[in-house]
Enzyme design. Structure first.
Site, PDB file in Angstrom:
ATOM      1  N   THR A  25       0.819  -1.171  -0.135  1.00 19.11           N
ATOM      2  CA  THR A  25      -0.023   0.132   0.209  1.00 19.11           C
ATOM      3  C   THR A  25       0.874   1.324   0.014  1.00 19.11           C
ATOM      4  OG1 THR A  25      -0.067  -0.153   2.491  1.00 19.11           O
ATOM      5  CG2 THR A  25      -1.703  -1.132   1.202  1.00 19.11           C
TER       6      THR A  25
ATOM      7  N   TYR B 150     -22.315 -27.196   3.346  1.00 17.74           N
ATOM      8  CA  TYR B 150     -23.531 -27.440   2.461  1.00 17.74           C
ATOM      9  C   TYR B 150     -24.250 -28.635   3.220  1.00 17.74           C
ATOM     10  CZ  TYR B 150     -21.052 -24.744  -1.002  1.00 17.74           C
ATOM     11  OH  TYR B 150     -20.218 -23.697  -1.650  1.00 17.74           O
TER      12      TYR B 150
ATOM     13  N   ASP C 157      -9.335  -7.497  -2.668  1.00 19.59           N
ATOM     14  CA  ASP C 157     -10.375  -6.373  -2.343  1.00 19.59           C
ATOM     15  C   ASP C 157     -10.916  -6.025  -3.638  1.00 19.59           C
ATOM     16  OD1 ASP C 157      -9.937  -6.534   0.315  1.00 19.59           O
ATOM     17  OD2 ASP C 157      -8.900  -4.402   0.578  1.00 19.59           O
ATOM     18  N   PRO C 158     -12.180  -6.231  -3.827  1.00 19.14           N
ATOM     19  CA  PRO C 158     -13.093  -5.764  -4.943  1.00 19.14           C
ATOM     20  C   PRO C 158     -13.223  -4.275  -4.735  1.00 19.14           C
ATOM     21  CG  PRO C 158     -14.006  -7.864  -4.358  1.00 19.14           C
ATOM     22  CD  PRO C 158     -12.927  -7.505  -3.177  1.00 19.14           C
ATOM     23  N   HIS C 159     -13.155  -3.804  -3.652  1.00 18.72           N
ATOM     24  CA  HIS C 159     -13.262  -2.327  -3.539  1.00 18.72           C
ATOM     25  C   HIS C 159     -11.981  -1.622  -3.574  1.00 18.72           C
ATOM     26  CE1 HIS C 159     -12.575  -3.145   1.124  1.00 18.72           C
ATOM     27  NE2 HIS C 159     -11.667  -2.769   0.705  1.00 18.72           N
TER      28      HIS C 159
END
Length: 646
Positions: free
Chosen positions: A302, A425, A394-396
């Site tokens: 970052t 499941y 991270d999609p965001h």
């Protein structure tokens, strides 16, 4: 994952735009989303009466409530417009944020009104399935076998990292638990504690299958750390780069593993994990008989955008297995740059060979001819991701999805059995068209992940984005390449720029050497200044004038972020850039810190050369005005001191 030829996709049509250029379409689709929901409500058992009559709606207290609702929303809108950060504008170049995809915003709102909770499928029949599909989209992008892997949405990279370490911890203790269970002991080939603490991940997961066959898996699992706790220091060391995210410190605290069991891996002059020193540290721990809980690599730090050499880490683990019979878990923190893996995949989700990749980039206009990305070793790192045990993404961030949307992908879904508190499941046998089949019923995500209640709207936003913008070279490849192109041009322009002159003082703009991704670190240096402390003060004040710290965001003409490259995190590597800037080694020894302005260049608006050139000229003018403001402040302070002296 949906794969198709998307060569006609227009990047500008994906976003609302800096000037709301797609406002008409966006409003139409937003109205559609709201209207569809209202039709859904009114159409549910139409024989039911209206519970709020027309007379009720015209009652004074009813109207007053609506007026007060409107007033509060007016207040909120005013606050948001006044102080929010304009991520959408190319004038914002700071954190890993930009405009978000229209389809993700619309999908979020559309799903949000149904208020699904993805903790359990019975409260989110639709969006739970969308989350599972979106998770497998990401698994496929990283090269995992979608029939064997597992992925899901989290609130962000921090929780995803927690889950990666959670899984690594539980895997480490399963063999130890088996050695204490009378019916499981014989399944272990080597019962020495050293062997049990250093088994390959796949070997441990194979043992799960054997335990299930014997019907004793849950008994043994209760004897792992989840049942009996963790003996301090027993599970060994977590190896993370000096450039680590702070979430790793928190994770070791929360999971009871102890921050003292973190071993920091030094970084090299490219701000990546130093592979030579990593090898030395790993071999030293093996010689000492110290287990390695996990090794973390970062794909997109970052602060500098560095991408660790994942291929070297994978090769190191294989070497340790063959030479010493020692293995360890590998987690990749790709929260920032993970989505860039889409740039290497063709329409059939095949990883493209390097030379062909560069050729396609240029032939199809994804990059202009003057941009060559990535470096070969960066390419190899992305190719090696498929060998890691788990990956945070991270999609965001570079997925351009609204907050909060992190994710974790796990190579082998059997891992989930070690953390789940119910079967992942529950299958129900059904008969369809005379044929017996099994279909999943009541998927309980909440029992198999770190979080509980979670917004199904987030899953809808990620799922919808992946359908419109495929995770391949012609989908996300085009979008991400726009920011990379702008970042490269910005670095070139900064380093080629003549000094800016203000009141007979000259200031150079200097960018650090080309990063692995699109994080640009840059600074201003006054010509003739030899003090690193003054250099840091200059850039800190410029940050304050170009950020939220100035007390205004919407009216500021340029916004960025900043960071300090310290000896504590990066050793003496920042000293190399200090030397390049003309500062002596003595100056570095005095401060051990280099303050830089930091900009993740994610905008899609400046990928046209002329648009960028016009923006750069305007940006230089902004820099001149900020420097003038700084000089005026200095002159005012000097004048005040002179008056006091007199």
């Amino acid at each position: 994952m949906t794969n198709f030829n998307n060569s006609k996709m227009n990047v500008d049509a994906l976003f609302l735009g800096p000037k709301s250029e797609n406002a008409v379409f966006f409003k139409e689709m937003m109205e559609y989303a709201v209207t569809e929901h209202m039709h859904w409500r009114s159409g549910y058992h139409p024989e039911d009466p209206e519970y709020v009559t027309t007379v009720d709606r015209y009652a004074p207290d009813y109207r007053d409530t609506l007026y007060r609702t409107e007033g509060i929303l007016n207040q909120l809108s005013s606050k948001l417009k006044t102080t929010s950060i304009p991520w959408f504008s190319p004038r914002y170049m700071g954190h890993m944020n930009a405009d978000t995809l229209m389809i993700s915003n619309l999908a979020y709102v559309m799903a949000m009104m149904y208020n699904p909770n993805n903790c359990a499928q019975e409260s989110s029949p639709t969006t739970t399935q969308l989350e599972l599909e979106a998770g497998l989209d990401l698994c496929a992008m990283f090269g995992y076998d979608v029939n064997r892997s597992w992925g899901h949405i989290t609130s962000g990279g921090t929780v995803a990292n927690y889950e990666g370490l959670w899984v690594a911890r539980n895997i480490k203790t399963l063999p130890l638990a088996m050695s204490k269970h009378p019916q499981a002991q014989h399944l272990l080939k080597d019962k020495t504690e050293r062997a049990l603490l250093n088994m390959p991940t796949n070997a441990v997961l194979d043992l799960i299958d054997e335990l299930k066959k014997k019907g004793i898996f849950e008994e043994v699992r209760d004897m792992t750390c989840r049942g009996e706790g963790v003996e301090q220091g027993k599970l060994g060391k977590l190896l993370v780069p000096q450039s680590k995210h702070y979430s790793w410190l928190k994770a070791m605290d929360i999971l009871g593993l102890g921050q003292q069991n973190i071993v920091q891996l030094p970084v090299d002059d490219s701000y990546r994990t130093d592979t030579a020193q990593m090898r030395q540290i790993v071999f030293s721990l093996i010689e000492q008989g110290e287990p390695i809980l996990a090794v973390v690599a970062v794909v997109g730090t970052t602060e500098t955008g560095a991408i660790d050499n994942v291929a070297e880490l994978i090769a190191l683990r294989k070497e340790c297995e063959s030479r010493f019979g020692i293995s360890f878990y590998i987690h990749i923190d790709a929260a920032y740059a993970g989505y860039a893996c889409a740039m290497f995949r063709d329409e059939n989700n095949q990883f493209i060979e390097y030379d062909m990749l560069i050729q396609r980039y240029h032939n199809e206009g994804i990059f202009p001819p003057d941009i060559i990305w990535p470096k070969r070793d960066v390419y190899q790192s992305f190719r090696a991701l498929q060998e890691a045990d788990s990956i945070t993404v991270d999609p965001h961030k570079v997925g351009f999805i609204p907050y909060a949307a992190g994710a974790i992908c796990m190579k082998d879904k059997r891992i989930v059995d070690l953390i789940s508190y119910h079967a992942a499941y529950v299958f129900e046998e059904v008969v369809e068209k005379g044929r017996k089949t099994e279909k999943p019923q009541n998927v309980l995500l909440g029992s198999s992940i770190m979080e509980g209640s979670k917004a199904g709207a987030t899953a809808a936003a990620v799922w919808a984005a992946h359908r419109l913008v495929p995770l391949n070279i012609l989908g996300y490849g085009k979008v991400i390449a726009a920011g990379l192109t702008t970042a490269n041009w910005l670095i070139e322009s900064m380093n080629a720029s003549a000094p800016l002159e203000i009141e007979e003082r000259k200031f150079e703009i200097v960018a650090m050497p080309a990063p692995d991704f699109h994080m640009v670190n840059f600074m201003f240096k006054e010509v003739g200044n030899r003090s690193l402390e003054k250099q840091n003060q200059l850039n800190k004040r410029l940050y304050e004038l170009c950020s939220y710290a100035a007390g205004r965001s919407y009216t500021n003409d340029f916004l960025t972020s900043s960071t300090s490259l310290t000896a504590e995190e990066y050793g003496d590597n920042p000293q190399n850039f200090c030397r390049l800037m003309g500062f002596s080694d003595q100056e570095w020894e005095k401060t051990h810190s280099l303050y830089v302005l930091r900009a993740a260049i994610m905008t899609h608006c400046l990928r046209d050369k002329q648009h960028f050139s016009d923006f750069w000229q305007e940006l230089k003018g902004i820099f001149v005005s900020k420097l003038q403001q700084l000089i005026d402040e200095e002159n005012k302070v000097t004048h005040s001191k002179q008056k006091i002296t007199l």
